[in-house]
Design a protein around this motif. Structure first.
Motif, PDB file in Angstrom:
ATOM      1  N   PRO A  35       0.903  -1.337  -0.149  1.00  0.00           N
ATOM      2  CA  PRO A  35       0.301  -0.378  -0.336  1.00  0.00           C
ATOM      3  C   PRO A  35       1.207   1.373  -0.280  1.00  0.00           C
ATOM      4  O   PRO A  35       2.115   1.485   0.396  1.00  0.00           O
ATOM      5  CB  PRO A  35      -0.876  -0.123   0.411  1.00  0.00           C
ATOM      6  N   SER A  36       0.876   1.807  -0.503  1.00  0.00           N
ATOM      7  CA  SER A  36       1.288   3.631  -0.905  1.00  0.00           C
ATOM      8  C   SER A  36       0.209   4.250  -1.212  1.00  0.00           C
ATOM      9  O   SER A  36      -1.127   3.947  -1.407  1.00  0.00           O
ATOM     10  CB  SER A  36       2.739   3.492  -1.226  1.00  0.00           C
ATOM     11  N   CYS A  37       0.654   5.858  -0.891  1.00  0.00           N
ATOM     12  CA  CYS A  37      -0.232   7.035  -0.469  1.00  0.00           C
ATOM     13  C   CYS A  37       0.843   7.975  -1.137  1.00  0.00           C
ATOM     14  O   CYS A  37       2.419   8.010  -1.505  1.00  0.00           O
ATOM     15  CB  CYS A  37      -1.029   7.248   0.083  1.00  0.00           C
ATOM     16  N   ARG A  38       0.471   9.280  -1.998  1.00  0.00           N
ATOM     17  CA  ARG A  38       1.434  10.270  -2.479  1.00  0.00           C
ATOM     18  C   ARG A  38       0.336  11.393  -1.550  1.00  0.00           C
ATOM     19  O   ARG A  38      -0.596  11.452  -1.478  1.00  0.00           O
ATOM     20  CB  ARG A  38       0.941  10.917  -3.693  1.00  0.00           C
ATOM     21  N   ALA A  39       1.851  12.175  -1.054  1.00  0.00           N
ATOM     22  CA  ALA A  39       1.617  13.896   0.068  1.00  0.00           C
ATOM     23  C   ALA A  39       0.897  14.587  -1.091  1.00  0.00           C
ATOM     24  O   ALA A  39       2.272  14.528  -1.538  1.00  0.00           O
ATOM     25  CB  ALA A  39       2.275  13.535   1.266  1.00  0.00           C
ATOM     26  N   LEU A  59       2.796  17.959   5.811  1.00  0.00           N
ATOM     27  CA  LEU A  59       1.542  18.688   6.954  1.00  0.00           C
ATOM     28  C   LEU A  59       1.291  16.984   7.807  1.00  0.00           C
ATOM     29  O   LEU A  59       1.411  16.852   8.388  1.00  0.00           O
ATOM     30  CB  LEU A  59       0.489  19.177   6.514  1.00  0.00           C
ATOM     31  N   GLU A  60       1.793  16.449   6.388  1.00  0.00           N
ATOM     32  CA  GLU A  60       1.154  14.427   6.368  1.00  0.00           C
ATOM     33  C   GLU A  60       2.200  13.910   7.806  1.00  0.00           C
ATOM     34  O   GLU A  60       2.090  13.177   8.545  1.00  0.00           O
ATOM     35  CB  GLU A  60       1.477  14.153   5.143  1.00  0.00           C
ATOM     36  N   LEU A  61       3.536  14.437   7.544  1.00  0.00           N
ATOM     37  CA  LEU A  61       4.206  14.360   8.655  1.00  0.00           C
ATOM     38  C   LEU A  61       4.108  14.093  10.351  1.00  0.00           C
ATOM     39  O   LEU A  61       4.364  13.825  10.843  1.00  0.00           O
ATOM     40  CB  LEU A  61       6.301  15.087   8.361  1.00  0.00           C
ATOM     41  N   GLN A  90       0.672  14.697  10.630  1.00  0.00           N
ATOM     42  CA  GLN A  90      -0.587  13.984  11.168  1.00  0.00           C
ATOM     43  C   GLN A  90       0.531  12.687  11.461  1.00  0.00           C
ATOM     44  O   GLN A  90      -0.587  11.988  12.475  1.00  0.00           O
ATOM     45  CB  GLN A  90      -1.154  14.082  10.068  1.00  0.00           C
ATOM     46  N   LEU A  91       0.903  12.144  11.160  1.00  0.00           N
ATOM     47  CA  LEU A  91       2.068  11.187  11.178  1.00  0.00           C
ATOM     48  C   LEU A  91       2.718  10.847  12.577  1.00  0.00           C
ATOM     49  O   LEU A  91       1.623  10.235  13.802  1.00  0.00           O
ATOM     50  CB  LEU A  91       3.212  10.267  10.812  1.00  0.00           C
ATOM     51  N   ARG A  92       2.184  12.255  13.061  1.00  0.00           N
ATOM     52  CA  ARG A  92       2.676  12.251  15.031  1.00  0.00           C
ATOM     53  C   ARG A  92       1.713  12.272  15.292  1.00  0.00           C
ATOM     54  O   ARG A  92       1.677  11.685  16.653  1.00  0.00           O
ATOM     55  CB  ARG A  92       3.949  13.406  14.793  1.00  0.00           C
ATOM     56  N   GLN A  93       0.244  12.934  15.025  1.00  0.00           N
ATOM     57  CA  GLN A  93      -0.531  12.905  15.933  1.00  0.00           C
ATOM     58  C   GLN A  93      -1.469  11.245  15.749  1.00  0.00           C
ATOM     59  O   GLN A  93      -1.691  10.956  16.783  1.00  0.00           O
ATOM     60  CB  GLN A  93      -2.176  13.800  15.426  1.00  0.00           C
ATOM     61  N   ALA A  94      -0.498  10.759  15.024  1.00  0.00           N
ATOM     62  CA  ALA A  94      -1.421   9.183  14.985  1.00  0.00           C
ATOM     63  C   ALA A  94      -0.841   7.586  15.423  1.00  0.00           C
ATOM     64  O   ALA A  94      -0.876   7.169  15.520  1.00  0.00           O
ATOM     65  CB  ALA A  94      -1.778   8.573  13.768  1.00  0.00           C
ATOM     66  N   GLY A  95       0.544   8.672  16.162  1.00  0.00           N
ATOM     67  CA  GLY A  95       1.303   7.681  17.264  1.00  0.00           C
ATOM     68  C   GLY A  95       3.008   7.720  16.936  1.00  0.00           C
ATOM     69  O   GLY A  95       3.289   7.103  17.309  1.00  0.00           O
ATOM     70  N   PHE A  96       3.001   8.018  15.679  1.00  0.00           N
ATOM     71  CA  PHE A  96       4.313   7.776  14.963  1.00  0.00           C
ATOM     72  C   PHE A  96       5.421   8.208  15.438  1.00  0.00           C
ATOM     73  O   PHE A  96       5.281   9.768  15.533  1.00  0.00           O
ATOM     74  CB  PHE A  96       4.085   7.567  13.276  1.00  0.00           C
ATOM     75  N   THR A  97       6.231   7.712  15.882  1.00  0.00           N
ATOM     76  CA  THR A  97       7.484   7.943  16.006  1.00  0.00           C
ATOM     77  C   THR A  97       8.800   8.512  14.207  1.00  0.00           C
ATOM     78  O   THR A  97       8.155   7.315  13.516  1.00  0.00           O
ATOM     79  CB  THR A  97       8.766   7.214  16.936  1.00  0.00           C
ATOM     80  N   VAL A  98       8.525   9.918  13.882  1.00  0.00           N
ATOM     81  CA  VAL A  98       8.805  10.010  12.363  1.00  0.00           C
ATOM     82  C   VAL A  98      10.702  10.108  13.119  1.00  0.00           C
ATOM     83  O   VAL A  98      10.710  11.259  13.858  1.00  0.00           O
ATOM     84  CB  VAL A  98       8.298  11.764  12.216  1.00  0.00           C
ATOM     85  N   VAL A  99      11.154   9.418  11.732  1.00  0.00           N
ATOM     86  CA  VAL A  99      12.261   9.338  11.851  1.00  0.00           C
ATOM     87  C   VAL A  99      13.574   9.334  11.148  1.00  0.00           C
ATOM     88  O   VAL A  99      12.790   9.063  10.123  1.00  0.00           O
ATOM     89  CB  VAL A  99      12.938   7.753  12.668  1.00  0.00           C
ATOM     90  N   GLY A 100      13.894  10.458  10.800  1.00  0.00           N
ATOM     91  CA  GLY A 100      14.683  11.675   9.337  1.00  0.00           C
ATOM     92  C   GLY A 100      16.254  10.935   9.423  1.00  0.00           C
ATOM     93  O   GLY A 100      16.977  10.670  10.709  1.00  0.00           O
ATOM     94  N   LEU A 101      16.371  10.469   8.639  1.00  0.00           N
ATOM     95  CA  LEU A 101      17.864  10.022   8.158  1.00  0.00           C
ATOM     96  C   LEU A 101      18.513  11.499   7.540  1.00  0.00           C
ATOM     97  O   LEU A 101      18.276  11.759   6.500  1.00  0.00           O
ATOM     98  CB  LEU A 101      17.884   8.024   6.981  1.00  0.00           C
ATOM     99  N   ALA A 102      19.607  12.104   8.341  1.00  0.00           N
ATOM    100  CA  ALA A 102      20.011  12.949   7.718  1.00  0.00           C
ATOM    101  C   ALA A 102      21.641  12.775   8.420  1.00  0.00           C
ATOM    102  O   ALA A 102      21.910  13.212   9.695  1.00  0.00           O
ATOM    103  CB  ALA A 102      19.529  14.146   8.152  1.00  0.00           C
ATOM    104  N   LEU A 103      22.126  13.924   7.928  1.00  0.00           N
ATOM    105  CA  LEU A 103      23.636  14.025   7.774  1.00  0.00           C
ATOM    106  C   LEU A 103      23.664  15.152   8.871  1.00  0.00           C
ATOM    107  O   LEU A 103      24.502  16.352   8.157  1.00  0.00           O
ATOM    108  CB  LEU A 103      24.641  13.820   7.288  1.00  0.00           C
ATOM    109  N   THR A 104      23.841  15.361  10.150  1.00  0.00           N
ATOM    110  CA  THR A 104      23.692  16.708  10.985  1.00  0.00           C
ATOM    111  C   THR A 104      24.293  16.498  12.129  1.00  0.00           C
ATOM    112  O   THR A 104      23.877  14.671  12.547  1.00  0.00           O
ATOM    113  CB  THR A 104      21.726  17.126  11.096  1.00  0.00           C
TER     114      THR A 104
END
Length: 161
Positions: free
Chosen positions: A60-64, A69-71, A73-87
């Motif tokens: 399953p997939s969808c286009r944001a 803003l979808e990120l 919404q994911l947090r509000q739905a209980g997801f931990t958003v983990v971004g991969l970045a060289l910061t």
């Protein structure tokens, strides 16, 4: 989706081989779905489908449409958003551990090779993570980095089926 535990989110990946490869990896490691920003190559483009070995047709997939803003919404739905970045503030991916008695829901976020995640996307991350490597290279291919992170979170989220 019924009680998803692991999502893969791609921001502005223009290369259909990378998009397809990440779909294949997501399917192979038990991710529940994939979300792509409007700047991503089409996962249903012939080259993406071929690189995914058909995975983009099975997962399953969808286009944001209102990125990023979808990120939120994911947090509000209980997801931990983990971004991969060289910061400078990124934590080591391997240091992110979970109590197996209380598994969390994760959204693994990857950005385009070169520019990486946008500042707007980074603002919506709960955790920014990096992958340890030698100084012989400055970064990994986005598909390889995504595979390592998806595998890590499939293990700690108990989603491997």
């Amino acid at each position: 989706l019924e009680d998803p535990k692991l999502l893969v989110v791609m921001e502005n990946l223009g290369n259909p081989d990378n998009v397809g490869g990440i779909f294949r990896t997501a399917l192979g490691f038990g991710a529940d779905a994939v979300i792509t920003s409007s700047g991503c190559a089409d996962p249903f483009y012939r080259k993406s489908i071929r690189s995914s070995m058909g995975g983009s047709l099975c997962l399953p997939s969808c286009r944001a449409l209102e990125w990023p803003l979808e990120l939120q919404q994911l947090r509000q739905a209980g997801f931990t958003v983990v971004g991969l970045a060289l910061t400078p503030w990124a934590v080591e991916l391997s240091s992110i551990m979970i109590d197996e008695a209380q598994p969390r829901k994760f959204a693994v976020l990857v950005g385009a090779e070169g520019p990486g995640l946008t500042a707007a996307a980074l603002e919506h991350c709960d955790i920014v993570a990096k992958i340890s490597m030698t100084s012989a290279v400055d970064s990994l291919n986005v598909g390889v980095a995504a595979a390592l992170a998806i595998h890590h979170f499939s293990s700690v989220s108990n989603v491997n089926r």
